[in-house]
Design a protein around this motif. Structure first.
Motif, PDB file in Angstrom:
ATOM      1  N   SER A   1      32.784  49.713  50.258  1.00  0.00           N
ATOM      2  CA  SER A   1      33.408  48.489  50.776  1.00  0.00           C
ATOM      3  C   SER A   1      33.409  47.333  49.792  1.00  0.00           C
ATOM      4  N   GLN A   2      32.540  47.378  48.771  1.00  0.00           N
ATOM      5  CA  GLN A   2      32.475  46.265  47.812  1.00  0.00           C
ATOM      6  C   GLN A   2      31.896  46.763  46.504  1.00  0.00           C
ATOM      7  N   GLY A   3      31.842  45.878  45.520  1.00  0.00           N
ATOM      8  CA  GLY A   3      31.168  46.172  44.260  1.00  0.00           C
ATOM      9  C   GLY A   3      31.691  47.416  43.574  1.00  0.00           C
ATOM     10  N   ILE A   4      30.760  48.239  43.091  1.00  0.00           N
ATOM     11  CA  ILE A   4      31.121  49.442  42.343  1.00  0.00           C
ATOM     12  C   ILE A   4      31.980  50.378  43.185  1.00  0.00           C
ATOM     13  N   GLY A   5      31.577  50.601  44.427  1.00  0.00           N
ATOM     14  CA  GLY A   5      32.300  51.551  45.270  1.00  0.00           C
ATOM     15  C   GLY A   5      33.752  51.188  45.478  1.00  0.00           C
ATOM     16  N   ALA A   6      34.028  49.915  45.782  1.00  0.00           N
ATOM     17  CA  ALA A   6      35.412  49.476  45.990  1.00  0.00           C
ATOM     18  C   ALA A   6      36.230  49.641  44.718  1.00  0.00           C
ATOM     19  N   SER A   7      35.617  49.373  43.570  1.00  0.00           N
ATOM     20  CA  SER A   7      36.325  49.523  42.301  1.00  0.00           C
ATOM     21  C   SER A   7      36.574  50.989  41.968  1.00  0.00           C
ATOM     22  N   VAL A   8      35.658  51.862  42.367  1.00  0.00           N
ATOM     23  CA  VAL A   8      35.861  53.301  42.157  1.00  0.00           C
ATOM     24  C   VAL A   8      37.037  53.795  42.996  1.00  0.00           C
TER      25      VAL A   8
END
Length: 236
Positions: A14-21
């Motif tokens: 939902s945010q940070g690294i995960g959202a960018s991935v």
């Protein structure tokens, strides 16, 4: 849908690294199943948001079921969801211990077991576990026993799974970041956190995303723990 269009699962999305991935995989024409506790539905028909706690087996089952029923395959799983609580060892509560192990270990176990079962059927797949350099290089002033216990366990599991599935077309790797500039770290802490890295700066989210994408395309790389940590793993 063409049989070539790949599918990725990303936890903690939902945010940070995960959202960018998630965005990076979509930019490469992957379809994506994105999970976190608080994730909102996506307007992109090729991104399926599955809200829920990854430590719950039923949530993991729903993620894999959505991937298979909607997209028909699973090519990559990025185990990004994680909990980090920095406390002196004797200050951890039983609740801290339970919640950290639930996400960092139980969450990994459930979704990875289910995803690999589908990857085995198609004879290919890739797992990327997001761990931490702290598991191998403790830092004075950053108490992190439970991070080391859980993420160090994932580092070991990465190598074990890589060997177990090497001849079945499934690769397993890890990315071990240093301190990455995400919403988790307040701006006033950035100066101190930058100083924890030999290169003198914090990592950017893009540094971790680039490492994940490299591993995803590196067909001859398995069992690797790729340190994206500004030199921390080399020592202090």
């Amino acid at each position: 849908m063409t049989s070539q269009q790949k599918v990725a699962i990303v936890s903690g999305a939902s945010q940070g690294i995960g959202a960018s991935v998630v965005k990076a995989f979509r930019d490469r024409n992957y379809r994506v199943i994105a999970n976190s506790r608080s994730i909102k539905p996506s307007s992109d028909p090729d991104v399926i948001a599955v809200a829920g706690d990854i430590s719950d087996r039923a949530v993991a089952e729903r993620i894999v079921s959505e991937a298979m029923s909607r997209f028909g395959r699973i090519d990559t799983l990025v185990n990004n969801a994680g909990v980090f609580v920095a406390k002196p060892f004797t200050a951890y509560s039983q609740e801290d211990y339970a919640s950290i192990l639930a996400v960092n270990l139980n969450g990994f176990f459930h979704i990875t077991q289910l995803a690999i079962a589908e990857m085995e059927k198609q004879g290919s797949g890739h797992i990327v576990n997001i761990t931490t350099t702290l598991a191998e290089q403790a830092i004075e002033g950053v108490p992190s026993v439970l991070a080391s216990l859980t993420k160090g366990g994932l580092n070991a599991a990465t190598k074990s799974l890589a060997i177990e599935y090497a001849k079945r077309g499934i690769r397993v790797n890890a990315v071990a970041p240093g301190v990455i500039k995400t919403p988790m770290h307040a701006p006033e802490t950035h100066g101190m956190l930058a100083g924890l890295h030999p290169v003198g700066r914090m990592g950017e989210v893009s540094d971790v995303v680039d490492a994940i994408l490299y591993l995803d395309g590196a067909g001859f790389v398995t069992g690797e723990i790729l340190h994206v940590d500004g030199g921390q793993s080399a020592g202090h």
